[in-house]
Design a protein around this motif. Sequence first.
Motif, PDB file in Angstrom:
ATOM      1  N   GLY A 145       0.781  -1.232   0.000  1.00 20.89           N
ATOM      2  CA  GLY A 145       0.000   0.000   0.000  1.00 20.89           C
ATOM      3  C   GLY A 145       0.811   1.279   0.000  1.00 20.89           C
ATOM      4  O   GLY A 145       0.325   2.317  -0.468  1.00 20.89           O
ATOM      5  N   GLU A 146       2.041   1.234   0.495  1.00 15.56           N
ATOM      6  CA  GLU A 146       2.859   2.451   0.512  1.00 15.56           C
ATOM      7  C   GLU A 146       3.099   2.964  -0.901  1.00 15.56           C
ATOM      8  O   GLU A 146       3.115   4.180  -1.141  1.00 15.56           O
ATOM      9  N   ALA A 147       3.282   2.056  -1.853  1.00 16.22           N
ATOM     10  CA  ALA A 147       3.471   2.473  -3.241  1.00 16.22           C
ATOM     11  C   ALA A 147       2.214   3.144  -3.786  1.00 16.22           C
ATOM     12  O   ALA A 147       2.280   4.142  -4.516  1.00 16.22           O
ATOM     13  N   VAL A 148       1.051   2.611  -3.424  1.00 18.23           N
ATOM     14  CA  VAL A 148      -0.210   3.195  -3.875  1.00 18.23           C
ATOM     15  C   VAL A 148      -0.382   4.596  -3.298  1.00 18.23           C
ATOM     16  O   VAL A 148      -0.820   5.520  -3.996  1.00 18.23           O
ATOM     17  N   VAL A 149      -0.014   4.778  -2.041  1.00 11.72           N
ATOM     18  CA  VAL A 149      -0.099   6.099  -1.414  1.00 11.72           C
ATOM     19  C   VAL A 149       0.796   7.092  -2.135  1.00 11.72           C
ATOM     20  O   VAL A 149       0.412   8.245  -2.379  1.00 11.72           O
TER      21      VAL A 149
END
Length: 238
Positions: free
Chosen positions: A87-91
């Motif tokens: 999810g960090e990449a999506v953020v």
Amino acid sequence: MADERRDLRFAGAAKGDVIRNETRDAPWIVVEHSLAGVLITSWPGTFWEAEVVDAISPQNHTGDYTRAVAVRILRQVPPAECFGPHGEAVVWILDRAARLSREDAQTLSEHRAPEAGQLYSSAWLNWKDLPDDKRVFEDWEGIIGAGGTPVSPIGRGLAAIFNSVCDNAIRLFGDMAWYTTDGPDEDDPDMHLAEPWYTASLCLLEVAMALGAPDLLPETDRKTLTAPWHVLTRSSLS
């Protein structure tokens, strides 16, 4: 998700606070039972885990959420938790989508591979949670959700990215960010995001799929989908 433009009580909340409506009438506080159901109406925002203190009775709905008059704030949830293990990449992509300039959009559009839509479709079809009745469709280019829960391999991240690009394009260019074509209903035309915003939005969806759900595509395909992103950011994220 608390959006300060919608409810300042949540924007200024802290752990332990009890937030209560003045009456038992709608609009109520809606508490989703899982992160997969959280609607991301704007970006950035604040995500809260909350305990229902006073629920409406009867609920009179079938969804996986509770309508409440009062809730207690338990903790602030890192936004990345809403988008899965990566999810960090999506953020990171969402943050850029929310401030994408026209020049950024043009850069993404110019570097998108001709086969990107096909690769994005393959990722969808490789997703084990894709509903069986949706597997008859082969073209998933630009699709941001398949219905059900979870709605995509990265939750509601795809929808949030597309909406952020749209919101930013409208903020910068107003009505020029959209054009209309005739729809099924004469009084309800179809709205389309203008270029270069539209192709840029496809790029960011494809990047989010490649980085947010890397198990769905081989490395060579992920590199193809993320190439425009690396040109834009000169990032070392892989």
